[in-house]
Design a protein around this motif. Structure first.
Motif, PDB file in Angstrom:
ATOM      1  N   LYS A 173      34.460  38.036  40.885  1.00 40.91           N
ATOM      2  CA  LYS A 173      34.426  36.563  40.200  1.00 40.91           C
ATOM      3  C   LYS A 173      33.954  36.877  38.667  1.00 40.91           C
ATOM      4  O   LYS A 173      34.267  35.857  37.936  1.00 40.91           O
ATOM      5  CB  LYS A 173      32.815  36.191  40.743  1.00 40.91           C
ATOM      6  N   PRO A 178      40.082  35.864  36.824  1.00 41.58           N
ATOM      7  CA  PRO A 178      39.632  34.950  37.653  1.00 41.58           C
ATOM      8  C   PRO A 178      40.841  34.389  38.776  1.00 41.58           C
ATOM      9  O   PRO A 178      40.506  34.016  39.752  1.00 41.58           O
ATOM     10  CB  PRO A 178      38.902  33.869  37.042  1.00 41.58           C
ATOM     11  N   ILE A 181      41.275  35.468  42.537  1.00 43.10           N
ATOM     12  CA  ILE A 181      40.446  34.809  43.274  1.00 43.10           C
ATOM     13  C   ILE A 181      41.430  34.255  44.317  1.00 43.10           C
ATOM     14  O   ILE A 181      41.203  34.181  45.714  1.00 43.10           O
ATOM     15  CB  ILE A 181      39.249  33.980  42.757  1.00 43.10           C
ATOM     16  N   GLU A 202      36.648  28.075  40.361  1.00 43.16           N
ATOM     17  CA  GLU A 202      35.287  28.069  40.994  1.00 43.16           C
ATOM     18  C   GLU A 202      35.615  27.531  42.474  1.00 43.16           C
ATOM     19  O   GLU A 202      34.759  27.995  43.498  1.00 43.16           O
ATOM     20  CB  GLU A 202      34.458  27.024  40.247  1.00 43.16           C
ATOM     21  N   TRP A 205      36.810  30.279  44.576  1.00 43.82           N
ATOM     22  CA  TRP A 205      35.761  31.391  44.871  1.00 43.82           C
ATOM     23  C   TRP A 205      34.746  30.947  46.077  1.00 43.82           C
ATOM     24  O   TRP A 205      34.294  31.695  46.996  1.00 43.82           O
ATOM     25  CB  TRP A 205      34.781  31.581  43.483  1.00 43.82           C
TER      26      TRP A 205
END
Length: 253
Positions: A173, A178, A181, A202, A205
């Motif tokens: 994270k 990123p 992910i 986000e 995640w």
């Protein structure tokens, strides 16, 4: 004051969560089991027991004063005094702590079943000692310190690997990539692939974390193995846990 003698302890150091202070049936032969010659036994409230079992905050000063230098360990036939240590029970469970001279329970242990039963016999009919806990910050669970419910029912090995998986996910994270992910979310849950383009990093995640922080399955294990590959520190933990499993299997054959 009540005292216990000749106790076997298996110290777990720096553990804030009681689920990482392993019960006797999860002790391993490579653990450093020690013999306590004498140690005070205190019956305390359920609130204080939970505070000490599941946190790493300062202990009540009167409690520390009551147990000061009343514990003796046996090492190489010598009796060594311990600054602050005690066996605690709320009448339902038992834990042992040693502060290593500090004011918080740095080391914690469980007892073997026979000695646990003795604890309950010794405190039967007695009232819990009254030690007030100073107002403290409410403990918050997070990815590197999961709530007990998320570890419930898991074996020692599974808890260790789940913590390893959470460490790897936390690193992912906060990495410089990123976008990875989304790749790992697809590895975890291929059904998410058609929707990946619609997800922010986000959101991807959150889906990955919410999915993996429940229980422990072969899918968790596979994801953990893939995530830690090529990272020496994480791989060492992974290999250590799996080495233990192979030893156990060999010993049973």
């Amino acid at each position: 004051m009540l005292y216990m003698h000749d106790l076997w302890v298996n110290w777990f150091e720096g553990e804030e969560n009681g689920y990482n202070v392993c019960r006797f049936h999860e002790w391993r032969k490579e653990d450093g089991i020690e013999l306590v010659d004498q140690i005070p036994l205190l019956l305390v409230t359920n609130e204080l027991f939970n505070f000490i079992e599941n946190d790493l905050q300062d202990l009540p000063l009167p409690l520390l004063q009551d147990v000061h230098r009343k514990t003796y360990m046996k090492k190489n036939q010598e009796r060594q005094t311990v600054e602050y240590a005690a066996v605690l029970t709320d009448g339902e469970d038992v834990i042992v702590f040693d502060t290593l001279g500090y004011t918080l329970p740095v080391k914690k242990s469980r007892l073997i079943p026979r000695q646990e039963r003795l604890v309950f016999e010794m405190v039967q009919g007695k009232k819990p000692a009254s030690y007030s806990i100073e107002e403290s910050v409410l403990k918050e669970h997070h990815i590197l310190s999961l709530a007990p419910a998320k570890m419930a029912g898991l074996t020692r090995r599974e808890r260790q690997l789940k913590q390893l998986l959470m460490m790897a996910l936390d690193q992912l994270k906060n990495s410089d990539h990123p976008e990875e992910i989304r790749y790992w979310l697809t590895e975890w849950d291929p059904d998410q692939y058609p929707y990946l383009k619609q997800l922010t990093n986000e959101e991807a995640w959150d889906l990955l974390y919410e999915g993996t922080c429940k229980g422990w399955t072969s899918l968790h294990e596979e994801l953990c193995e893939k995530l830690v590959k090529g990272q020496p520190f994480f791989e060492t933990i992974w290999q250590g846990e799996n080495q233990h499993v192979s030893h156990k299997i060999n010993s049973q054959n």
